[in-house]
Motif scaffolding. Structure first.
Motif: not given
Lengths: 180, 154
Positions: A135-149
């Motif tokens: 969950q932490r990685m999903a949140v960081v990657l989506r918001i901080r790194n701007g990755l798509s799902y």
């Protein structure tokens, strides 16, 4: 005449063959992206820097095994996430060095309402650390790194749907923790 | 736009990749919805560039890579692949000789199964119900999401 910027695939091919210039370009291109991820996952500047270094060493060690099954960016971020996870597990009890204790002073000085409405950076780091890893990685990657799902799923090794679920679970949990 | 659509797009709004019209719609909704406004604050906070980049970040990485033994900076997969192919051929040859009398095939094909009649390959298709139903996820409770995740990962 400007020198054409090599795309990721061409860079990997050259780096795979030991081209130091290509390796340097790869590092330059993704160092910030990698560090942003490791910093958010580890909440420790020194460990985050070590994880970023380990990540690129692992990238070059494993470069021959890259088959194009994911984008170069998500492949590198996946290696970075694993490096951060490894260092995080090895971490002994030590005082964490806060990456940002009080937010951006410039915002406070200018009376920026939007900044005042945000959560304190240090508190958010602590709340983020309480989330389960995916969950932490999903949140960081989506918001901080701007990755798509889909890209998030490639990094944390799950389907696009699971990536979306992990993200929403993480955000809900963060909101609960922040409001409690 | 409803909350389900909004929450999925908040990271994109924070990244600045949405067109002006969509961004305006999101901001208008956030101004009237406390739930989405709370989530927007979290997204903004996470997005904020609070993490200063170390001045020696790239130099440190380059130095770490330079410390790798020279031969490890080059991929040896072609050599390993060739060695593996030779070993596999030898091993496979030995097994084949041993099992020639066995009617059961020892070959495990990794290739797709040709569809009957057409000769075209058919790959098994796994559909993820959530991919085709983007708006449903964000309105589920945490407990429902947990259950869904357990089911998807099983």
């Amino acid at each position: 005449m400007t020198t054409p910027v090599p795309d990721d695939t061409a860079l990997l091919d050259r780096a795979r063959a030991g081209d130091r210039e290509a390796q340097g370009i790869l590092i330059s291109r993704y160092a910030e992206d990698v560090y942003r991820l490791t910093a958010r996952l580890l909440s420790d500047a020194d460990l985050a820097r070590d994880a970023a270094q380990d990540a690129f060493v692992n990238v070059l060690n494993g470069i021959g095994g890259f088959r194009g099954q994911a984008s170069v960016r998500t492949w590198i971020l996946r290696i970075a996430a694993n490096a951060a996870t490894t260092l995080g597990r090895r971490r002994t009890r030590r005082r964490e060095i806060p990456l940002d204790a009080a937010g951006d002073p410039a915002d406070a000085a200018s009376g920026d309402d939007s900044a005042a409405a945000r959560l304190d950076g240090a508190r958010l780091e602590r709340l983020l650390a309480r989330l389960p890893e995916k969950q932490r990685m999903a949140v960081v990657l989506r918001i901080r790194n701007g990755l798509s799902y889909r890209e998030v799923g490639e990094v944390i090794d799950c389907s696009e749907g699971s990536a979306r679920v992990n993200y929403h679970l993480g955000i809900k949990r963060l909101r609960e923790l922040a409001e409690s | 736009m409803n909350c389900e659509s909004i929450t999925d797009l908040l990271p994109d709004l924070a990244s600045g990749v949405l067109d002006d019209a969509t961004a305006a719609l999101l901001h208008a909704h956030i101004a009237t919805c406390s739930g989405c406004a709370a989530e927007w604050r979290i997204v903004q906070s996470l997005r904020a560039d609070a993490t200063a980049l170390p001045a020696d970040l790239e130099a440190g990485i380059v130095a770490a890579v330079a410390r790798m033994p020279a031969h490890r900076r080059r991929s040896h997969v072609p050599y390993y692949a060739a060695a593996a192919a030779v070993a596999f051929a030898l091993f496979g040859g030995i097994l084949t000789v041993q099992r020639l009398g066995d009617s059961a095939s020892i070959a495990r094909s990794a290739t797709p199964i040709p569809a009957a009649g057409t000769g075209e390959a058919v790959f098994p298709v796994v559909t993820d119900p959530l991919v085709g139903n983007q708006s449903a996820v964000s309105e589920l409770s945490a407990e429902q999401l947990e259950a869904l995740l357990t089911e998807m990962d099983s």
